[in-house]
Design a protein around this motif. Structure first.
Motif, PDB file in Angstrom:
ATOM      1  N   VAL A   1       0.837  -1.202   0.000  1.00  0.00           N
ATOM      2  CA  VAL A   1       0.000   0.000   0.000  1.00  0.00           C
ATOM      3  C   VAL A   1       0.874   1.255   0.000  1.00  0.00           C
ATOM      4  O   VAL A   1       0.646   2.186  -0.779  1.00  0.00           O
ATOM      5  CB  VAL A   1      -0.966  -0.007   1.203  1.00  0.00           C
ATOM      6  CG1 VAL A   1      -1.672   1.333   1.363  1.00  0.00           C
ATOM      7  CG2 VAL A   1      -1.980  -1.129   1.051  1.00  0.00           C
TER       8      VAL A   1
ATOM      9  N   GLN B   1       2.748   1.615  -3.382  1.00  0.00           N
ATOM     10  CA  GLN B   1       1.896   2.096  -4.459  1.00  0.00           C
ATOM     11  C   GLN B   1       1.625   3.592  -4.316  1.00  0.00           C
ATOM     12  O   GLN B   1       1.663   4.338  -5.290  1.00  0.00           O
ATOM     13  CB  GLN B   1       0.587   1.323  -4.519  1.00  0.00           C
ATOM     14  CG  GLN B   1      -0.211   1.676  -5.775  1.00  0.00           C
ATOM     15  CD  GLN B   1      -1.466   0.892  -5.909  1.00  0.00           C
ATOM     16  OE1 GLN B   1      -2.247   0.827  -4.976  1.00  0.00           O
ATOM     17  NE2 GLN B   1      -1.673   0.293  -7.068  1.00  0.00           N
TER      18      GLN B   1
ATOM     19  N   MET C   1       4.523  -1.628  -8.648  1.00  0.00           N
ATOM     20  CA  MET C   1       3.303  -1.143  -8.000  1.00  0.00           C
ATOM     21  C   MET C   1       2.780   0.135  -8.649  1.00  0.00           C
ATOM     22  O   MET C   1       1.631   0.506  -8.451  1.00  0.00           O
ATOM     23  CB  MET C   1       3.528  -0.936  -6.499  1.00  0.00           C
ATOM     24  CG  MET C   1       3.718  -2.219  -5.723  1.00  0.00           C
ATOM     25  SD  MET C   1       2.503  -3.518  -6.090  1.00  0.00           S
ATOM     26  CE  MET C   1       0.982  -2.734  -5.635  1.00  0.00           C
TER      27      MET C   1
ATOM     28  N   LEU D   1      -3.274  -3.220  -6.481  1.00  0.00           N
ATOM     29  CA  LEU D   1      -2.817  -3.875  -5.248  1.00  0.00           C
ATOM     30  C   LEU D   1      -3.155  -5.364  -5.250  1.00  0.00           C
ATOM     31  O   LEU D   1      -2.384  -6.183  -4.759  1.00  0.00           O
ATOM     32  CB  LEU D   1      -3.452  -3.210  -4.027  1.00  0.00           C
ATOM     33  CG  LEU D   1      -2.845  -1.887  -3.611  1.00  0.00           C
ATOM     34  CD1 LEU D   1      -3.666  -1.249  -2.501  1.00  0.00           C
ATOM     35  CD2 LEU D   1      -1.417  -2.063  -3.171  1.00  0.00           C
TER      36      LEU D   1
END
Length: 136
Positions: free
Chosen positions: A14, A17, A81, A86
Motif C-alpha cells: 500500500v 503504491q 506497484m 494492489l
C-alpha cells in the motif's frame, strides 16, 4: 508469524503504491532499506547477535541474497506497484515462497520434497488463474 508477515507486507504494498505516484522505486527502497537496516542492527545488538559472516562463503551468500532479494526483488516490486493494482501485486508477492525454495535448492543444496514441488505448481497455477480473472 505468517499473519504478522502478511500484515506488514500488505502495508509495504500500500505504501509503495502510494509513494510510486511521486517518487522513483529506487529512492523509495533506498530509504526503506536504510530504516529497516537500522532497526535490524539495533535488535541484533540488543540480542548480542554476531553481525558479520564468519567465512568467505557466508559473505558470498549474504551478498547474493542482498543483491537478488532486497535490491532486485523488492525494488522491482516497488517499481511494478506503479503499473498494477494492489490485488495483482499481492498475487505476485505469493511467488516469494517459490523463490525461497529455489534459493534453498541452489544456494544451500536443500532437497525439495514432493509436497513442496506440488505446492509450487499449485501456487503458480493459482496466480495465473487469478491474473486471468483480475486482468492486468
Amino acid at each position: 508469524m505468517a499473519l504478522a508477515t502478511a500484515f506488514f507486507y500488505t502495508g509495504f504494498l500500500v505504501v509503495a503504491q502510494g509513494l510510486r505516484k511521486r517518487y522513483p522505486a529506487l529512492r523509495i527502497m533506498a530509504v526503506l532499506s536504510l530504516w529497516c537496516a537500522a532497526a535490524c542492527l539495533a535488535v541484533a545488538i540488543l540480542r548480542g547477535e554476531n553481525l558479520l559472516p564468519r567465512s568467505v562463503m557466508g559473505w558470498l551468500l549474504l551478498v547474493a541474497l542482498a543483491l537478488t532479494s532486497q535490491i532486485l526483488g523488492q525494488t522491482l516490486m516497488a517499481h511494478a506497484m506503479h503499473f498494477m493494482s494492489l490485488q495483482l501485486g499481492s498475487l505476485f508477492a505469493l511467488l516469494q515462497p517459490v523463490a525461497a525454495a529455489v534459493y534453498a535448492y541452489i544456494l544451500f543444496f536443500e532437497a525439495l520434497t514432493l509436497s513442496q514441488l506440488l505446492g509450487v505448481v499449485v501456487l503458480i497455477v493459482s496466480i495465473y488463474w487469478a491474473k486471468l480473472i483480475l486482468g492486468s
